[in-house]
Motif scaffolding. Structure first.
Motif, PDB file in Angstrom:
ATOM      1  N   ASN A   1       0.821  -1.209   0.000  1.00  0.00           N
ATOM      2  CA  ASN A   1       0.000   0.000   0.000  1.00  0.00           C
ATOM      3  C   ASN A   1       0.860   1.266   0.000  1.00  0.00           C
ATOM      4  O   ASN A   1       0.589   2.216  -0.730  1.00  0.00           O
ATOM      5  CB  ASN A   1      -0.930  -0.001   1.201  1.00  0.00           C
ATOM      6  N   LYS A   2       1.939   1.248   0.818  1.00  0.00           N
ATOM      7  CA  LYS A   2       2.773   2.450   0.959  1.00  0.00           C
ATOM      8  C   LYS A   2       3.879   2.523  -0.094  1.00  0.00           C
ATOM      9  O   LYS A   2       4.331   3.610  -0.448  1.00  0.00           O
ATOM     10  CB  LYS A   2       3.406   2.469   2.346  1.00  0.00           C
ATOM     11  N   GLY A   3       4.352   1.367  -0.559  1.00  0.00           N
ATOM     12  CA  GLY A   3       5.437   1.359  -1.537  1.00  0.00           C
ATOM     13  C   GLY A   3       6.712   1.948  -0.967  1.00  0.00           C
ATOM     14  O   GLY A   3       7.102   1.665   0.160  1.00  0.00           O
ATOM     15  N   ILE A   4       7.351   2.820  -1.736  1.00  0.00           N
ATOM     16  CA  ILE A   4       8.622   3.421  -1.341  1.00  0.00           C
ATOM     17  C   ILE A   4       8.472   4.298  -0.113  1.00  0.00           C
ATOM     18  O   ILE A   4       9.452   4.599   0.589  1.00  0.00           O
ATOM     19  CB  ILE A   4       9.233   4.231  -2.507  1.00  0.00           C
ATOM     20  N   ASP A   5       7.272   4.723   0.212  1.00  0.00           N
ATOM     21  CA  ASP A   5       7.030   5.595   1.370  1.00  0.00           C
ATOM     22  C   ASP A   5       6.734   4.807   2.641  1.00  0.00           C
ATOM     23  O   ASP A   5       6.347   5.382   3.659  1.00  0.00           O
ATOM     24  CB  ASP A   5       5.855   6.540   1.079  1.00  0.00           C
ATOM     25  N   PHE A   6       6.940   3.492   2.593  1.00  0.00           N
ATOM     26  CA  PHE A   6       6.690   2.647   3.769  1.00  0.00           C
ATOM     27  C   PHE A   6       7.583   3.068   4.929  1.00  0.00           C
ATOM     28  O   PHE A   6       8.786   3.303   4.765  1.00  0.00           O
ATOM     29  CB  PHE A   6       6.953   1.183   3.429  1.00  0.00           C
TER      30      PHE A   6
END
Length: 305
Positions: free
Chosen positions: A153-158
């Protein structure tokens, strides 16, 4: 055991932190309390341990003869679950490598524009940060069923802060840095406030109180040992106030002889207790070794980490 009050101190799951120091005895010339031994052989296990190596033959080096002299046999110290993990594609050993690679794959495939506008150096830095976040998330919440959806869900911003400990899921325990005596420990903690605690010779226990009020106990390796300690369950329930709805605590379970001045018992005496299991629960009536619980950290309480 020495613990600093430094502002950066905290509970760091799965890490051997220099914020905790396990102070060993000072070494005196001509008097040693430890031996440097190396494994020179092993026996294959039988029964449920078939195919595993345990115990090991250890030896010390004799510089006069330049030969290794066998000393004794020692058990491996590994749990059954550890052997099973190693046998099953060594998942436990490979996880630190698999997690970052898997995180990179998810991040790079979650967005078609992931590479756009990024230099190679910037891309490398972002992926390194993501790797650390995913590994840290697994340390506090070792459950891929919960981490995977969040990462996708967050991708690289996890961020690890998007997840929290969950009572009932054991976290990786924090470990102390070994020191060789008081002088070395004081040097490491120079100009820092710290506290000292006894290092008891017992069993590490991670104690969880779940939302439904039930108590679970986990070993240092993350194995559930609730069935072994019905008396521990009773102690925790009697000691907990109603306001403590959920918690995760780190503690040492120590054998105690209450009939002889509350004498602290050895680890070997504590280990003589029944182990229990899915089909054979330890009953309060069968317990021959009483316990005392020394809680030294509360990592999670009432939803706060």
């Amino acid at each position: 055991m020495m613990k600093t009050f430094d502002v950066e101190a905290g509970y760091f799951p799965s890490k051997r932190s220099d914020k905790w120091l396990n102070v060993k005895r000072d070494y005196v010339e001509g008097l040693n309390d430890t031996l440097d031994l190396v494994p020179i052989g092993a026996w294959r296990g039988n029964g449920r341990k078939a195919g595993w190596y345990s115990p090991f033959l250890v030896a010390c080096f004799n510089p006069e003869t330049e030969e290794y002299q066998s000393v004794c046999r020692v058990m491996s110290g590994f749990s059954d679950s550890f052997y099973i993990e190693v046998r099953n594609l060594r998942i436990g050993a490979m996880l630190r490598t698999v997690l970052p690679a898997w995180a990179h794959a998810v991040a790079m495939n979650s967005s078609p524009t992931f590479h756009q506008g990024r230099t190679a150096e910037n891309l490398k830095e972002k992926l390194q940060v993501l790797s650390m976040e995913v590994v840290e998330a697994y340390n506090i919440l070792p459950n891929l069923d919960l981490i995977v959806p969040s990462l996708m869900n967050k991708g690289i911003d996890f961020l690890v802060s998007s997840l929290s400990m969950v009572p009932g899921i054991p976290i990786k325990p924090m470990l102390a840095k070994i020191t060789n005596g008081i002088p070395q420990a004081l040097k490491l903690f120079e100009n820092k406030a710290f506290t000292c605690e006894y290092k008891y010779d017992g069993q590490r226990a991670q104690i969880h109180k779940l939302v439904d009020g039930s108590i679970c106990v986990f070993s240092r390796n993350g194995d559930e040992t609730t069935s072994r300690f019905p008396d521990l369950i009773d102690i925790i329930k009697e000691s907990s106030k109603p306001v403590a709805s959920t918690f995760v605590m780190d503690a040492e379970v120590v054998g105690i002889d209450r009939k002889n001045g509350c004498r602290i018992m050895s680890f070997q005496e504590l280990s003589s207790r029944g182990r229990g299991g899915k089909d054979a629960l330890v009953t309060a009536e069968s317990i021959k070794v009483d316990i005392c619980i020394f809680v030294f950290d509360i990592m999670f309480a009432n939803g706060e980490q």
